[in-house]
Design an enzyme around this catalytic site. Structure first.
Site, PDB file in Angstrom:
ATOM      1  N   GLY A   9       8.346 -24.353  38.590  1.00 54.58           N
ATOM      2  CA  GLY A   9       9.487 -23.951  39.191  1.00 54.58           C
ATOM      3  C   GLY A   9       8.907 -23.277  40.602  1.00 54.58           C
ATOM      4  O   GLY A   9       8.034 -22.087  40.524  1.00 54.58           O
ATOM      5  N   ARG A  95      29.002 -18.730  30.848  1.00 55.20           N
ATOM      6  CA  ARG A  95      27.612 -18.296  30.161  1.00 55.20           C
ATOM      7  C   ARG A  95      26.739 -19.436  29.374  1.00 55.20           C
ATOM      8  O   ARG A  95      25.738 -19.704  29.382  1.00 55.20           O
ATOM      9  CB  ARG A  95      27.747 -17.085  29.467  1.00 55.20           C
ATOM     10  CG  ARG A  95      26.671 -16.195  29.191  1.00 55.20           C
ATOM     11  CD  ARG A  95      26.675 -15.036  28.282  1.00 55.20           C
ATOM     12  NE  ARG A  95      25.256 -14.701  27.706  1.00 55.20           N
ATOM     13  CZ  ARG A  95      25.052 -15.324  26.464  1.00 55.20           C
ATOM     14  NH1 ARG A  95      25.642 -16.445  25.884  1.00 55.20           N
ATOM     15  NH2 ARG A  95      23.677 -15.071  25.977  1.00 55.20           N
ATOM     16  N   ASN A 127      15.112 -16.843  33.464  1.00 54.75           N
ATOM     17  CA  ASN A 127      16.317 -16.018  32.715  1.00 54.75           C
ATOM     18  C   ASN A 127      17.170 -17.168  31.904  1.00 54.75           C
ATOM     19  O   ASN A 127      17.341 -18.222  32.755  1.00 54.75           O
ATOM     20  CB  ASN A 127      16.954 -15.296  33.599  1.00 54.75           C
ATOM     21  CG  ASN A 127      16.379 -13.778  33.791  1.00 54.75           C
ATOM     22  OD1 ASN A 127      15.933 -13.279  32.624  1.00 54.75           O
ATOM     23  ND2 ASN A 127      16.203 -13.371  34.824  1.00 54.75           N
ATOM     24  N   ARG A 158      11.247  -0.668  38.006  1.00 55.56           N
ATOM     25  CA  ARG A 158      12.356  -0.121  38.930  1.00 55.56           C
ATOM     26  C   ARG A 158      12.618   1.437  38.227  1.00 55.56           C
ATOM     27  O   ARG A 158      12.791   2.365  39.414  1.00 55.56           O
ATOM     28  CB  ARG A 158      13.484  -0.886  38.306  1.00 55.56           C
ATOM     29  CG  ARG A 158      13.586  -2.351  38.863  1.00 55.56           C
ATOM     30  CD  ARG A 158      14.272  -3.438  38.180  1.00 55.56           C
ATOM     31  NE  ARG A 158      14.595  -4.729  39.061  1.00 55.56           N
ATOM     32  CZ  ARG A 158      14.868  -5.851  38.867  1.00 55.56           C
ATOM     33  NH1 ARG A 158      15.403  -5.789  37.333  1.00 55.56           N
ATOM     34  NH2 ARG A 158      14.983  -6.905  39.555  1.00 55.56           N
ATOM     35  N   HIS A 182      15.584  -8.095  27.484  1.00 59.19           N
ATOM     36  CA  HIS A 182      15.874  -7.935  28.978  1.00 59.19           C
ATOM     37  C   HIS A 182      17.440  -7.903  29.400  1.00 59.19           C
ATOM     38  O   HIS A 182      18.116  -8.947  29.702  1.00 59.19           O
ATOM     39  CB  HIS A 182      15.150  -9.018  29.615  1.00 59.19           C
ATOM     40  CG  HIS A 182      15.180  -8.882  30.923  1.00 59.19           C
ATOM     41  ND1 HIS A 182      14.920  -7.698  31.677  1.00 59.19           N
ATOM     42  CD2 HIS A 182      15.452  -9.849  31.981  1.00 59.19           C
ATOM     43  CE1 HIS A 182      14.923  -7.987  32.772  1.00 59.19           C
ATOM     44  NE2 HIS A 182      15.104  -9.248  33.254  1.00 59.19           N
TER      45      HIS A 182
END
Ligand code: APR
Length: 318
Positions: A9, A95, A127, A158, A182
């Site tokens: 990717g 989704r 994801n 983060r 996650h």
């Protein structure tokens, strides 16, 4: 230095990965595969290769739209997927539809890895993280040392950045661990958050910590909203490289990694973010942290959503 790293990717994250691998000289060869026409990966790699004399890098870069380019890779970093975007008629996929599409892509990616890089250590970023890494393992049935997902390093980064800003100290002085899946119920572990070895509460009030932990859980969405299209890509790429470097240099750094649990934390057969030692073989050891009663309950809740996702992935098998 590895002989070859493959990136699957070549979009936003894949692009940063390739140029960082070239500039940090992490392998002699880097291969990029992306199905995007006319030959997006080849174009991206040609651009980077043409810049390599300027930065003094002899890493060989090759991109293609077919998977044989990844042949013999020692490490594979997977970023292949499609984002949630409006269809030509303006409607948005549900989704479930999006998950089904991304699982199909993951089946394709699995075939490429099985055929051309069966021994590579796999770090998956795509994801929904929990679903994709689970599907890769369903297809590839790897020794758990050699397959893992990247989420916790980014979520912890983060958290560290927000704490450093609030406390007015260097990010290098802040250590943190965000565990679990996650998703919205990831767990920033406050007791493991230290500033130069001291409890974070010495520097940041409990109310501010609550707000920072909430912001950490929603941090991906915050970036998506500001960008308007696409999602965070520099920080995920750097986070995956933090894991890759620990493996390449056999540094045995401890970091939160989505690893396949086999009884640890009372969980069997699911990928969950937990502290691991990363070294030359990949996941060298899973560390069981002592969690407080409240943290244990939050961990169980996060594991329950990871399990729900895994069940969905099994139900959607071909
Ligand atoms: N094989 C290889 N590449 C593929 C395949 C496939 N079967 N299917 C899609 N791709 C490519 C797309 O052509 C695209 O270039 O994957 C790339 C994904 O790139 P972006 O859409 O730019 O996404 P990016 O921001 O890089 O994120 C990649 O990581 O954090 C996650 O949510 C993010 O799942 C997404 C992934």
């Amino acid at each position: 230095m590895l002989n070859k790293i493959a990136v699957i990717g070549g979009g936003n994250i894949g692009g940063v990965l390739v140029h960082e691998i070239v500039s940090r000289k992490l392998a002699r060869n880097v291969a990029l595969v992306d199905v995007k026409e006319p030959d997006f990966a080849a174009g991206k790699c040609l651009d980077i290769a043409e810049g390599s004399p300027v930065i003094g890098s002899d890493v060989r870069v090759k991109g293609a739209k077919v998977y044989d380019v990844i042949e013999g890779a020692d490490m594979v970093i997977n970023t292949a997927g499609v984002p949630r975007a409006a269809r030509p008629d303006g409607s948005l996929p549900t989704r479930e539809e999006l998950l089904a599409t991304n699982l199909k892509i993951t089946d394709f990616v699995s075939e490429g890895i099985a055929r051309f890089a069966p021994k590579a250590i796999i770090i998956s970023i795509a994801n929904p993280l929990d679903a994709i890494v689970y599907r890769l393992q369903m297809n590839l049935k790897r020794d758990r040392a050699t397959i893992m997902g990247m989420a916790g390093v980014l979520d912890s980064a983060r958290y560290r950045m927000f704490i450093a800003q609030e406390a007015g100290v260097s990010v290098a002085s802040v250590a943190a661990m965000v565990l679990g899946g996650h998703g919205d119920d990831m767990l920033p572990i406050r007791s493991a958050c230290r500033i130069a070895g001291m409890p974070v509460e010495k520097f940041v009030s409990p109310e501010k910590l609550d707000a920072i932990e909430d912001r950490t859980r929603k941090a991906g969405g915050e970036v998506v909203k500001l960008l308007g299209s696409g999602s965070a890509f520099v920080s995920p790429a750097w986070s995956a490289l933090e894991m890759a470097e620990a493996i390449i240099y056999d540094s045995r750094k401890i970091m939160p990694v989505s690893a396949l649990l086999q009884g640890e934390y009372g969980v069997d057969g699911l990928f969950v973010g937990v502290p691991v030692i990363l070294g030359k073989n990949g996941v060298e050891r899973i560390i069981e942290m002592d969690l407080s009663t409240a943290e244990k309950a939050m961990f169980a809740k996060s594991v329950a959503s990871v399990r729900k996702t895994a069940d969905e992935v099994v139900a959607m098998k071909k």
